[in-house]
Design an enzyme around this catalytic site. Structure first.
Site, PDB file in Angstrom:
ATOM      1  N   SER A 131       1.981  58.718 -71.558  1.00 51.82           N
ATOM      2  CA  SER A 131       2.231  58.881 -72.993  1.00 51.82           C
ATOM      3  C   SER A 131       1.029  59.593 -73.607  1.00 51.82           C
ATOM      4  O   SER A 131      -0.059  59.599 -73.011  1.00 51.82           O
ATOM      5  CB  SER A 131       2.364  57.485 -73.615  1.00 51.82           C
ATOM      6  OG  SER A 131       2.354  57.547 -75.016  1.00 51.82           O
ATOM      7  N   TYR A 144      -0.744  48.716 -76.063  1.00 47.13           N
ATOM      8  CA  TYR A 144       0.056  49.792 -75.445  1.00 47.13           C
ATOM      9  C   TYR A 144      -0.859  50.890 -74.902  1.00 47.13           C
ATOM     10  O   TYR A 144      -0.746  51.291 -73.741  1.00 47.13           O
ATOM     11  CB  TYR A 144       1.044  50.359 -76.467  1.00 47.13           C
ATOM     12  CG  TYR A 144       1.961  51.419 -75.891  1.00 47.13           C
ATOM     13  CD1 TYR A 144       2.905  51.087 -74.916  1.00 47.13           C
ATOM     14  CD2 TYR A 144       1.892  52.738 -76.328  1.00 47.13           C
ATOM     15  CE1 TYR A 144       3.758  52.056 -74.382  1.00 47.13           C
ATOM     16  CE2 TYR A 144       2.737  53.709 -75.801  1.00 47.13           C
ATOM     17  CZ  TYR A 144       3.669  53.361 -74.830  1.00 47.13           C
ATOM     18  OH  TYR A 144       4.504  54.331 -74.308  1.00 47.13           O
TER      19      TYR A 144
HETATM   20  N1  NAP Z   1       9.960  56.538 -76.266  1.00 43.85           N
HETATM   21  C1  NAP Z   1       8.792  57.112 -76.451  1.00 43.85           C
HETATM   22  O1  NAP Z   1       8.480  57.585 -77.563  1.00 43.85           O
HETATM   23  C2  NAP Z   1       7.829  57.273 -75.310  1.00 43.85           C
HETATM   24  C3  NAP Z   1       6.803  58.235 -75.441  1.00 43.85           C
HETATM   25  C4  NAP Z   1       5.899  58.397 -74.400  1.00 43.85           C
HETATM   26  C5  NAP Z   1       6.016  57.629 -73.255  1.00 43.85           C
HETATM   27  N2  NAP Z   1       7.017  56.682 -73.159  1.00 43.85           N
HETATM   28  C6  NAP Z   1       7.076  55.910 -71.918  1.00 43.85           C
HETATM   29  O2  NAP Z   1       8.262  56.274 -71.234  1.00 43.85           O
HETATM   30  C7  NAP Z   1       8.729  55.170 -70.447  1.00 43.85           C
HETATM   31  C8  NAP Z   1      10.184  54.922 -70.772  1.00 43.85           C
HETATM   32  O3  NAP Z   1      10.275  54.572 -72.146  1.00 43.85           O
HETATM   33  P1  NAP Z   1      11.658  54.630 -72.943  1.00 43.85           P
HETATM   34  O4  NAP Z   1      11.348  55.166 -74.279  1.00 43.85           O
HETATM   35  O5  NAP Z   1      12.689  55.234 -72.108  1.00 43.85           O
HETATM   36  O6  NAP Z   1      11.900  53.048 -73.101  1.00 43.85           O
HETATM   37  P2  NAP Z   1      13.231  52.218 -73.367  1.00 43.85           P
HETATM   38  O7  NAP Z   1      14.321  53.086 -73.873  1.00 43.85           O
HETATM   39  O8  NAP Z   1      12.803  51.047 -74.170  1.00 43.85           O
HETATM   40  O9  NAP Z   1      13.630  51.744 -71.882  1.00 43.85           O
HETATM   41  C9  NAP Z   1      12.746  50.916 -71.184  1.00 43.85           C
HETATM   42  C10 NAP Z   1      13.159  50.900 -69.734  1.00 43.85           C
HETATM   43  O10 NAP Z   1      12.205  50.102 -69.013  1.00 43.85           O
HETATM   44  C11 NAP Z   1      12.903  49.083 -68.301  1.00 43.85           C
HETATM   45  N3  NAP Z   1      12.102  47.865 -68.212  1.00 43.85           N
HETATM   46  C12 NAP Z   1      11.367  47.267 -69.176  1.00 43.85           C
HETATM   47  N4  NAP Z   1      10.814  46.141 -68.718  1.00 43.85           N
HETATM   48  C13 NAP Z   1      11.192  46.025 -67.416  1.00 43.85           C
HETATM   49  C14 NAP Z   1      10.952  45.077 -66.400  1.00 43.85           C
HETATM   50  N5  NAP Z   1      10.180  43.992 -66.614  1.00 43.85           N
HETATM   51  N6  NAP Z   1      11.505  45.276 -65.176  1.00 43.85           N
HETATM   52  C15 NAP Z   1      12.293  46.345 -64.931  1.00 43.85           C
HETATM   53  N7  NAP Z   1      12.572  47.283 -65.872  1.00 43.85           N
HETATM   54  C16 NAP Z   1      12.023  47.120 -67.095  1.00 43.85           C
HETATM   55  C17 NAP Z   1      14.175  48.835 -69.109  1.00 43.85           C
HETATM   56  O11 NAP Z   1      15.132  48.219 -68.277  1.00 43.85           O
HETATM   57  P3  NAP Z   1      16.246  47.199 -68.883  1.00 43.85           P
HETATM   58  O12 NAP Z   1      17.396  48.055 -69.329  1.00 43.85           O
HETATM   59  O13 NAP Z   1      16.567  46.320 -67.735  1.00 43.85           O
HETATM   60  O14 NAP Z   1      15.606  46.482 -70.038  1.00 43.85           O
HETATM   61  C18 NAP Z   1      14.535  50.262 -69.517  1.00 43.85           C
HETATM   62  O15 NAP Z   1      15.193  50.931 -68.480  1.00 43.85           O
HETATM   63  C19 NAP Z   1       7.810  53.984 -70.777  1.00 43.85           C
HETATM   64  O16 NAP Z   1       6.847  53.851 -69.761  1.00 43.85           O
HETATM   65  C20 NAP Z   1       7.156  54.420 -72.087  1.00 43.85           C
HETATM   66  O17 NAP Z   1       5.904  53.818 -72.252  1.00 43.85           O
HETATM   67  C21 NAP Z   1       7.942  56.501 -74.144  1.00 43.85           C
END
Ligand code: NAP
Length: 215
Positions: A131, A144
């Protein structure tokens, strides 16, 4: 597990939603997919929508050697599973710190360690969805950003450690992406959320594709 086809194999944590799901869409035409997430039934249904895929249902904190039994070669390991816990140092308790580090850092280290033999066997690659918060912190972001700084330390070390073993390591640092996590962040900020204003998950998946295809 060996690919039921001759396709290369990609394991994507967090493939159930958001960025991980978009990465699965992107890699589906060229890879056999192992789809990470916690809801096995939902992952089974998702797998049936791809040409070649199967669930990898697991809370990443609970990965053990038996979770990866049978994965003998692995071409791509994408760490996308993650959580966002916003709050000030004054507010956030031990559990918030512990949960975030367990999911965003310790589980990445453990799953990588368990899968390194399979990655080495394939001359594969590890791709971490980090990120902008892996470089910057600010009020409310200590937990975070702390996990994402640590994830960068992990991938920087792994890249050097595995260079001689033929395993490549990439770290991708998107800004704000339109996912459930972004909706949560807007809630915390007390702002109205408009998904169209932010990076789309499919655009991050294109960056993953670039890393996967690079020589
Ligand atoms: N969204 C943003 O703005 C952003 C920006 C930069 C980086 N990121 C990074 O990108 C990555 C994905 O984020 P996202 O925005 O796609 O998040 P999201 O939509 O909230 O999805 C989170 C994902 O992580 C899984 N997860 C969470 N806790 C878990 C656990 N204990 N065991 C197994 N799976 C777990 C969830 O699975 P379940 O469906 O089973 O809950 C889901 O598939 C993260 O590492 C985040 O930090 C996000």
């Amino acid at each position: 597990m060996t690919s039921p086809t001759s396709l290369p194999v990609a394991l994507i944590t967090g493939a159930s939603r958001g960025i991980g799901r978009a990465i699965a869409d992107e890699l589906a035409p060229t890879h056999h997919l192992l789809l990470g997430g916690r809801d096995g039934a939902a992952l089974k249904e998702l797998a049936s929508s791809y040409p070649s895929a199967e669930p990898f249902a697991l809370d990443v904190r609970e990965a053990t050697a038996s979770s990866v039994e049978g994965i003998d070669t692995l071409d791509v390991l994408v760490h996308s599973a993650g959580v966002l816990r916003m709050g000030t140092i004054a507010e956030l308790d031990d559990d918030a710190w512990r949960e975030s580090f367990e999911i965003n850092v310790f589980a990445v280290a453990k799953l990588t360690r368990l899968l390194l033999p399979a990655l080495r066997a394939a001359g594969g690659q590890v791709i971490a969805i980090n990120s902008g918060s892996g470089y910057n912190s600010g009020a409310g972001s200590a937990v975070y950003s702390g996990t994402k700084f640590a994830l960068r330390a992990l991938t920087d070390a792994l890249r050097e450690e595995e260079r001689a073993n033929g395993v490549r390591v990439s770290s991708i640092h998107p800004g704000r992406v339109a996912t459930d996590m972004q909706a949560e962040l807007h809630d915390y900020e007390g702002k109205e959320y408009s998904p169209g204003s932010w990076i789309q998950p499919s655009q991050v998946a294109k960056a993953v594709r670039l890393a996967v295809d690079a020589s």
